[in-house]
Scaffold this active site. Structure first.
Site, mmCIF file in Angstrom:
data_model
loop_
_atom_site.group_PDB
_atom_site.id
_atom_site.type_symbol
_atom_site.label_atom_id
_atom_site.label_comp_id
_atom_site.label_asym_id
_atom_site.label_seq_id
_atom_site.Cartn_x
_atom_site.Cartn_y
_atom_site.Cartn_z
ATOM 1 N N HIS A 61 -48.179 30.287 44.366
ATOM 2 C CA HIS A 61 -47.424 29.040 44.442
ATOM 3 C C HIS A 61 -47.797 28.073 43.321
ATOM 4 C CE1 HIS A 61 -47.612 30.003 48.986
ATOM 5 N NE2 HIS A 61 -46.506 30.499 48.479
ATOM 6 N N LYS A 71 -55.976 21.718 42.357
ATOM 7 C CA LYS A 71 -56.421 22.016 43.719
ATOM 8 C C LYS A 71 -57.880 22.434 43.718
ATOM 9 C CE LYS A 71 -52.039 24.156 45.111
ATOM 10 N NZ LYS A 71 -51.409 25.380 45.575
#
Length: 188
Positions: A61, A71
């Site tokens: 993703h 992230k």
């Protein structure tokens, strides 16, 4: 804290430092000053958790600019093979990938820079994976790369790869060769 380099520019594995005593254990996953001292910028906007059975693949993703996110990813239960694919044209590691095994026993996390696709394969148990990300989820700008098209060595037997469990959305992602990456800027 020393980081471990991966095969993708800006993507690093972070060894965490669990503390255990007769009561159990304690693990600090995110510490802003430590991340900044390592040159990693992660002003957290959202935190997610996913629980997945052995054999599940989530990803690969990403979010397109201007909603792309960095992230920090870790595994609190089970074990995953975590993969990061560099989608940034002009990056020295463009189209290359990094693989890091995440588990509570390894007590580690992986920092995923902006402009990279991310996903994982659950290899043991029911995995509880946490993600802290620098921006808000944007369903309009989210996308993905077909998990099997990026040349990732998932480190498991081929029979496991023949029977992975995918969402319909993840199964329909374009291959890495089909993906238009022109909107991804180099962010090093």
């Amino acid at each position: 804290m020393e980081t471990r380099a991966t095969g993708v520019e800006g993507c690093v594995e972070l060894p965490l430092q669990p503390v255990a005593d007769r009561r159990g254990s304690f693990l600090k996953v995110l510490h802003g000053d430590t991340l900044r001292s390592l040159g990693l910028d992660l002003a957290v906007e959202e935190i997610f958790f996913s629980r997945s059975a052995t054999g599940v693949v989530r990803g690969l993703h990403f979010q397109r600019p201007p909603a792309d996110v960095a992230k920090l990813v870790w595994c609190l239960d089970g074990e995953v093979v975590d993969a990061v694919v560099d989608l940034r044209p002009g990056s020295p590691t463009f189209r290359r990938h990094a693989v890091v095994r995440l588990s509570p026993e390894a007590a580690n996390a992986v920092y995923v820079p902006q402009g990279c696709a991310h996903g994982f394969l659950v290899t043991r148990g029911e995995a509880l994976v946490g993600y802290a990300q620098s921006g808000l989820h944007d369903p309009v700008l989210e996308g993905g790369v077909l998990w099997s098209s990026a040349g990732v060595d998932w480190g498991v037997d081929a029979t496991v790869l023949d029977s992975v469990i995918l969402s319909d959305r993840d199964a329909a992602f374009p291959t890495l060769d089909e993906l238009d990456v022109s909107s991804f800027a180099v962010q090093l």
